[in-house]
Design an enzyme around this catalytic site. Structure first.
Site, PDB file in Angstrom:
ATOM      1  N   TYR A 184      31.454   3.307   8.848  1.00 45.20           N
ATOM      2  CA  TYR A 184      30.870   3.882  10.073  1.00 45.20           C
ATOM      3  C   TYR A 184      31.965   4.527  10.933  1.00 45.20           C
ATOM      4  O   TYR A 184      31.835   5.662  11.399  1.00 45.20           O
ATOM      5  CB  TYR A 184      30.134   2.802  10.873  1.00 45.20           C
ATOM      6  CG  TYR A 184      29.735   3.256  12.261  1.00 45.20           C
ATOM      7  CD1 TYR A 184      28.520   3.902  12.481  1.00 45.20           C
ATOM      8  CD2 TYR A 184      30.581   3.060  13.361  1.00 45.20           C
ATOM      9  CE1 TYR A 184      28.160   4.344  13.759  1.00 45.20           C
ATOM     10  CE2 TYR A 184      30.235   3.489  14.632  1.00 45.20           C
ATOM     11  CZ  TYR A 184      29.023   4.127  14.830  1.00 45.20           C
ATOM     12  OH  TYR A 184      28.671   4.563  16.087  1.00 45.20           O
TER      13      TYR A 184
ATOM     14  N   ALA B 293      16.224  11.136  17.413  1.00 46.40           N
ATOM     15  CA  ALA B 293      15.721  11.008  18.791  1.00 46.40           C
ATOM     16  C   ALA B 293      14.624   9.949  18.903  1.00 46.40           C
ATOM     17  O   ALA B 293      13.981   9.839  19.945  1.00 46.40           O
ATOM     18  CB  ALA B 293      15.208  12.366  19.278  1.00 46.40           C
TER      19      ALA B 293
HETATM   20  P1  NDP Z   1      20.088   3.911  17.242  1.00 51.22           P
HETATM   21  O1  NDP Z   1      20.073   3.114  15.986  1.00 51.22           O
HETATM   22  O2  NDP Z   1      19.268   3.467  18.378  1.00 51.22           O
HETATM   23  O3  NDP Z   1      19.723   5.414  16.929  1.00 51.22           O
HETATM   24  C1  NDP Z   1      20.089   6.023  15.744  1.00 51.22           C
HETATM   25  C2  NDP Z   1      19.071   7.064  15.391  1.00 51.22           C
HETATM   26  O4  NDP Z   1      19.450   7.667  14.147  1.00 51.22           O
HETATM   27  C3  NDP Z   1      17.669   6.497  15.178  1.00 51.22           C
HETATM   28  O5  NDP Z   1      16.747   7.375  15.757  1.00 51.22           O
HETATM   29  C4  NDP Z   1      17.530   6.494  13.672  1.00 51.22           C
HETATM   30  O6  NDP Z   1      16.200   6.636  13.222  1.00 51.22           O
HETATM   31  C5  NDP Z   1      18.322   7.740  13.331  1.00 51.22           C
HETATM   32  N1  NDP Z   1      18.660   7.796  11.912  1.00 51.22           N
HETATM   33  C6  NDP Z   1      19.276   6.879  11.166  1.00 51.22           C
HETATM   34  N2  NDP Z   1      19.345   7.291   9.896  1.00 51.22           N
HETATM   35  C7  NDP Z   1      18.750   8.501   9.839  1.00 51.22           C
HETATM   36  C8  NDP Z   1      18.476   9.412   8.808  1.00 51.22           C
HETATM   37  N3  NDP Z   1      18.801   9.161   7.549  1.00 51.22           N
HETATM   38  N4  NDP Z   1      17.849  10.563   9.104  1.00 51.22           N
HETATM   39  C9  NDP Z   1      17.481  10.824  10.376  1.00 51.22           C
HETATM   40  N5  NDP Z   1      17.683   9.988  11.390  1.00 51.22           N
HETATM   41  C10 NDP Z   1      18.314   8.832  11.123  1.00 51.22           C
HETATM   42  O7  NDP Z   1      21.641   3.995  17.655  1.00 51.22           O
HETATM   43  P2  NDP Z   1      22.359   4.701  18.895  1.00 51.22           P
HETATM   44  O8  NDP Z   1      21.385   5.355  19.762  1.00 51.22           O
HETATM   45  O9  NDP Z   1      23.292   3.706  19.459  1.00 51.22           O
HETATM   46  O10 NDP Z   1      23.243   5.789  18.146  1.00 51.22           O
HETATM   47  C11 NDP Z   1      23.156   7.157  18.434  1.00 51.22           C
HETATM   48  C12 NDP Z   1      24.530   7.786  18.328  1.00 51.22           C
HETATM   49  O11 NDP Z   1      25.405   7.235  19.305  1.00 51.22           O
HETATM   50  C13 NDP Z   1      25.224   7.575  16.989  1.00 51.22           C
HETATM   51  O12 NDP Z   1      25.851   8.765  16.592  1.00 51.22           O
HETATM   52  C14 NDP Z   1      26.274   6.519  17.309  1.00 51.22           C
HETATM   53  O13 NDP Z   1      27.376   6.629  16.435  1.00 51.22           O
HETATM   54  C15 NDP Z   1      26.632   6.918  18.711  1.00 51.22           C
HETATM   55  N6  NDP Z   1      27.302   5.901  19.514  1.00 51.22           N
HETATM   56  C16 NDP Z   1      26.658   4.755  19.839  1.00 51.22           C
HETATM   57  C17 NDP Z   1      27.297   3.812  20.624  1.00 51.22           C
HETATM   58  C18 NDP Z   1      26.643   2.536  21.010  1.00 51.22           C
HETATM   59  O14 NDP Z   1      27.325   1.727  21.681  1.00 51.22           O
HETATM   60  N7  NDP Z   1      25.385   2.280  20.638  1.00 51.22           N
HETATM   61  C19 NDP Z   1      28.661   4.040  21.130  1.00 51.22           C
HETATM   62  C20 NDP Z   1      29.226   5.291  20.713  1.00 51.22           C
HETATM   63  C21 NDP Z   1      28.561   6.193  19.954  1.00 51.22           C
HETATM   64  P3  NDP Z   1      15.149   5.391  13.192  1.00 51.22           P
HETATM   65  O15 NDP Z   1      14.655   5.268  14.589  1.00 51.22           O
HETATM   66  O16 NDP Z   1      14.128   5.880  12.244  1.00 51.22           O
HETATM   67  O17 NDP Z   1      15.909   4.205  12.725  1.00 51.22           O
HETATM   68 MG1  PMR Z   2      34.190  -3.426  20.734  1.00 50.57          MG
HETATM   69  C1  PMR Z   2      37.590  -1.876  26.253  1.00 50.57           C
HETATM   70  C2  PMR Z   2      37.240  -2.604  25.242  1.00 50.57           C
HETATM   71  C3  PMR Z   2      36.178  -2.314  24.267  1.00 50.57           C
HETATM   72  C4  PMR Z   2      35.247  -1.292  24.219  1.00 50.57           C
HETATM   73  C5  PMR Z   2      35.039  -0.151  25.181  1.00 50.57           C
HETATM   74  C6  PMR Z   2      34.463  -1.489  23.035  1.00 50.57           C
HETATM   75  C7  PMR Z   2      33.432  -0.640  22.599  1.00 50.57           C
HETATM   76  N1  PMR Z   2      34.910  -2.639  22.415  1.00 50.57           N
HETATM   77  C8  PMR Z   2      35.955  -3.160  23.150  1.00 50.57           C
HETATM   78  C9  PMR Z   2      36.689  -4.307  22.882  1.00 50.57           C
HETATM   79  C10 PMR Z   2      36.429  -5.212  21.852  1.00 50.57           C
HETATM   80  N2  PMR Z   2      35.471  -5.072  20.906  1.00 50.57           N
HETATM   81  C11 PMR Z   2      37.149  -6.467  21.629  1.00 50.57           C
HETATM   82  C12 PMR Z   2      38.290  -6.988  22.476  1.00 50.57           C
HETATM   83  C13 PMR Z   2      36.581  -7.047  20.510  1.00 50.57           C
HETATM   84  C14 PMR Z   2      36.971  -8.355  19.853  1.00 50.57           C
HETATM   85  C15 PMR Z   2      36.255  -9.500  20.419  1.00 50.57           C
HETATM   86  C16 PMR Z   2      35.538  -6.160  20.071  1.00 50.57           C
HETATM   87  C17 PMR Z   2      34.747  -6.397  18.971  1.00 50.57           C
HETATM   88  C18 PMR Z   2      33.733  -5.501  18.527  1.00 50.57           C
HETATM   89  C19 PMR Z   2      32.907  -5.648  17.373  1.00 50.57           C
HETATM   90  C20 PMR Z   2      32.883  -6.753  16.395  1.00 50.57           C
HETATM   91  N3  PMR Z   2      33.416  -4.314  19.166  1.00 50.57           N
HETATM   92  C21 PMR Z   2      32.456  -3.737  18.433  1.00 50.57           C
HETATM   93  C22 PMR Z   2      32.125  -4.513  17.345  1.00 50.57           C
HETATM   94  C23 PMR Z   2      31.110  -3.843  16.617  1.00 50.57           C
HETATM   95  O1  PMR Z   2      30.533  -4.216  15.605  1.00 50.57           O
HETATM   96  C24 PMR Z   2      30.844  -2.520  17.290  1.00 50.57           C
HETATM   97  C25 PMR Z   2      31.343  -1.460  16.369  1.00 50.57           C
HETATM   98  O2  PMR Z   2      32.492  -1.357  16.059  1.00 50.57           O
HETATM   99  O3  PMR Z   2      30.441  -0.624  15.934  1.00 50.57           O
HETATM  100  C26 PMR Z   2      30.986   0.371  15.088  1.00 50.57           C
HETATM  101  C27 PMR Z   2      31.726  -2.561  18.523  1.00 50.57           C
HETATM  102  C28 PMR Z   2      31.908  -1.675  19.566  1.00 50.57           C
HETATM  103  N4  PMR Z   2      32.820  -1.869  20.571  1.00 50.57           N
HETATM  104  C29 PMR Z   2      32.720  -0.831  21.457  1.00 50.57           C
HETATM  105  C30 PMR Z   2      31.702   0.050  21.008  1.00 50.57           C
HETATM  106  C31 PMR Z   2      31.279   1.309  21.710  1.00 50.57           C
HETATM  107  C32 PMR Z   2      31.203  -0.472  19.852  1.00 50.57           C
HETATM  108  C33 PMR Z   2      30.050   0.078  19.076  1.00 50.57           C
HETATM  109  C34 PMR Z   2      29.616   1.294  18.732  1.00 50.57           C
HETATM  110  C35 PMR Z   2      30.324   2.498  18.251  1.00 50.57           C
HETATM  111  O4  PMR Z   2      31.498   2.710  18.287  1.00 50.57           O
HETATM  112  O5  PMR Z   2      29.587   3.348  17.891  1.00 50.57           O
END
Ligand code: NDP
Ligand code: PMR
Length: 402
Positions: free
Chosen positions: A277, A97
């Site tokens: 991941y 958090a």
């Molecule tokens: P952040 O990096 O902002 O937050 C991650 C949090 O996890 C930080 O508070 C971090 O702590 C903590 N953390 C990492 N390692 C540990 C550990 N060993 N022990 C305790 N806490 C730890 O990322 P997000 O807010 O984006 O990610 C939160 C969640 O959302 C994840 O589960 C991620 O997979 C998910 N998610 C994110 C998306 C996105 O687009 N960002 C999309 C879909 C899902 P610290 O602050 O100390 O680094």
């Molecule tokens: Mg992605 C509808 C299309 C869509 C969405 C909702 C996401 C979400 N992404 C989309 C499309 C694409 N992405 C396309 C077309 C590409 C190629 C250009 C692309 C690439 C890309 C990369 C390299 N996307 C990424 C990455 C990351 O490094 C991120 C990742 O995979 O983290 C694990 C990511 C993400 N795209 C998302 C979301 C939500 C992520 C990040 C976080 C996550 O799943 O937790």
């Protein structure tokens, strides 16, 4: 395409890892993990809130105010008999958090006024500063130390939490690490590859241990939430961007993900940080469903997962190349339209925590363009019941529960 290039450039910022590196575990005393404010009792007399009203509507009994300790003045107001019966605060543990989604969720929950958030974080000071910076009132949160990359720390956290005397009403497994540019794997204190070790195994042990606490809670909407993601679901475009999630036959996990006698990857393949991941997110979604199958009927706890939207600005991408971090938010905002702000994502997760209408168990929640929640479909692998059972059994052994 510049974006595609950014997505595939080697890291300009990540530190090359030399062989096996063990996560640092800060050893704590029983008191050190609890914020100094933790002695403050959470039993407050509150006006009838939305939830209280909702409980009433659903015929759920109110909580009665318990006796106060000597540290607080009695707050039952005899002059207002209609307020004598009220609900207690509900306690929500949110891992990770200290930033991003977890912080935004803590803020949204704290605004509910009858909610106390336990911020379970690896960096105590960062969490305290973060809570202050977003204006969470002191009485609405407690920071407790939790390093998910150490199973000993997870057990210590559970002990500390129990000593705090708070009931546990909702657990949110949110923390995660993402190492897309790492050339070599890093490892948790017990020697598991860091992403799966933290995101899945640390949370698996935490959730298993805290299940007993959730069972004991008298809160009518007990929930256990594990944050999932679209990128672990190969039934979506985002889930088909290589490297794709794939747990294979779990042979690397069976071997302990240690990178020495076994592969650091669940499927037994070569190390790939981005895949690790995504694999960990599949584990999160499978674990939620296995919890549901094993415990929902018996306990009444609702188990849920979610994809909150693409929160392209969070610290999750801290190890990605600078060009990626620059282009990713506008790409998600204007091209995929999958972008969501931290604030909006926090509200979504807070909804899964506390909205009475999201009470169904075993669901993977998502939101449409109008920000309305719906039950989403998981990919074939992320909904494979047999794989979920195997994952559960292997994970139990790895974390020392079987
Ligand atoms: P952040 O990096 O902002 O937050 C991650 C949090 O996890 C930080 O508070 C971090 O702590 C903590 N953390 C990492 N390692 C540990 C550990 N060993 N022990 C305790 N806490 C730890 O990322 P997000 O807010 O984006 O990610 C939160 C969640 O959302 C994840 O589960 C991620 O997979 C998910 N998610 C994110 C998306 C996105 O687009 N960002 C999309 C879909 C899902 P610290 O602050 O100390 O680094
Ligand atoms: Mg992605 C509808 C299309 C869509 C969405 C909702 C996401 C979400 N992404 C989309 C499309 C694409 N992405 C396309 C077309 C590409 C190629 C250009 C692309 C690439 C890309 C990369 C390299 N996307 C990424 C990455 C990351 O490094 C991120 C990742 O995979 O983290 C694990 C990511 C993400 N795209 C998302 C979301 C939500 C992520 C990040 C976080 C996550 O799943 O937790």
């Amino acid at each position: 395409m510049a974006l595609q290039a950014a997505f595939s450039l080697p890291s300009a910022i990540s530190t090359p890892k030399e062989g096996k590196c063990t996560a640092v575990h800060i050893k704590e005393t029983s008191l050190a993990g609890i914020s100094v404010r933790d002695h403050l009792k959470d039993d407050l007399l509150l006006p009838t809130t939305t939830f209280a009203k909702d409980f009433k509507k659903r015929g759920v009994p109110f909580f009665v105010v318990r006796a106060q300790t000597a540290t607080a003045a009695p707050i039952i107001k005899d002059s207002q008999p209609e307020q004598k019966k009220t609900e207690r605060q509900f306690n929500v543990v949110v891992t990770g958090a200290s930033s991003g989604l977890g912080l935004a969720t803590a803020k949204a929950l704290a605004e509910l006024e009858n909610c106390h958030v336990i911020m379970a974080c690896r960096n105590f000071l960062k969490a305290e500063k973060a809570a202050k910076s977003v204006g969470i009132p002191k009485e609405n949160y407690t920071v407790m130390h939790l390093d998910l990359a150490s199973l000993e720390s997870v057990r210590q956290f559970v002990d500390n939490f129990r000593r705090s005397g708070r009931p546990l009403d909702v657990l949110v497994c949110n923390a995660a690490v993402y190492q897309p540019t790492a050339k070599e794997p890093s490892f948790t204190a017990e020697g598991f590859e860091l992403s799966v070790g933290t995101n899945h195994l640390g949370h698996f042990l935490l959730a298993r241990l805290l299940l007993d606490d959730l069972k004991q809670s008298d809160y009518p909407m007990k929930r256990l939430i594990i944050v999932g993601s679209i990128t672990g679901n190969t039934n979506t475009l985002a889930g088909n961007i290589p490297p794709k999630a794939n747990l294979g036959d779990l042979r690397g996990l069976v071997g302990g993900l240690n990178g020495v006698s076994s592969s650091p990857m669940i499927d037994g393949g070569e190390f790939d940080g981005a895949k690790a991941y995504k694999d960990s997110k599949v584990c999160n979604m499978l674990t939620m469903q296995e919890f549901h199958r094993r415990y929902h009927e018996e306990t009444g706890i609702a188990f849920a997962s979610l994809y909150p939207g693409c929160i392209a600005t969070t610290g999750l991408f801290r190890e990605h190349v600078p060009l990626f971090r620059l282009l990713f938010p506008p790409f998600q905002k204007y091209i995929t339209k999958g972008y969501v702000s931290e604030e909006e994502a926090g509200k979504r997760l807070a909804q899964v925590v506390s909205d009475p209408s999201l009470e169904k168990s075993g669901v993977y929640w998502s939101w449409n363009k109008n920000s309305s929640s719906f039950e989403n479909q998981l990919s074939k692998e992320a909904s494979d019941a047999e794989k979920a059972r195997k994952l559960w059994e292997i994970s139990e052994k790895l974390v020392g529960l079987a």
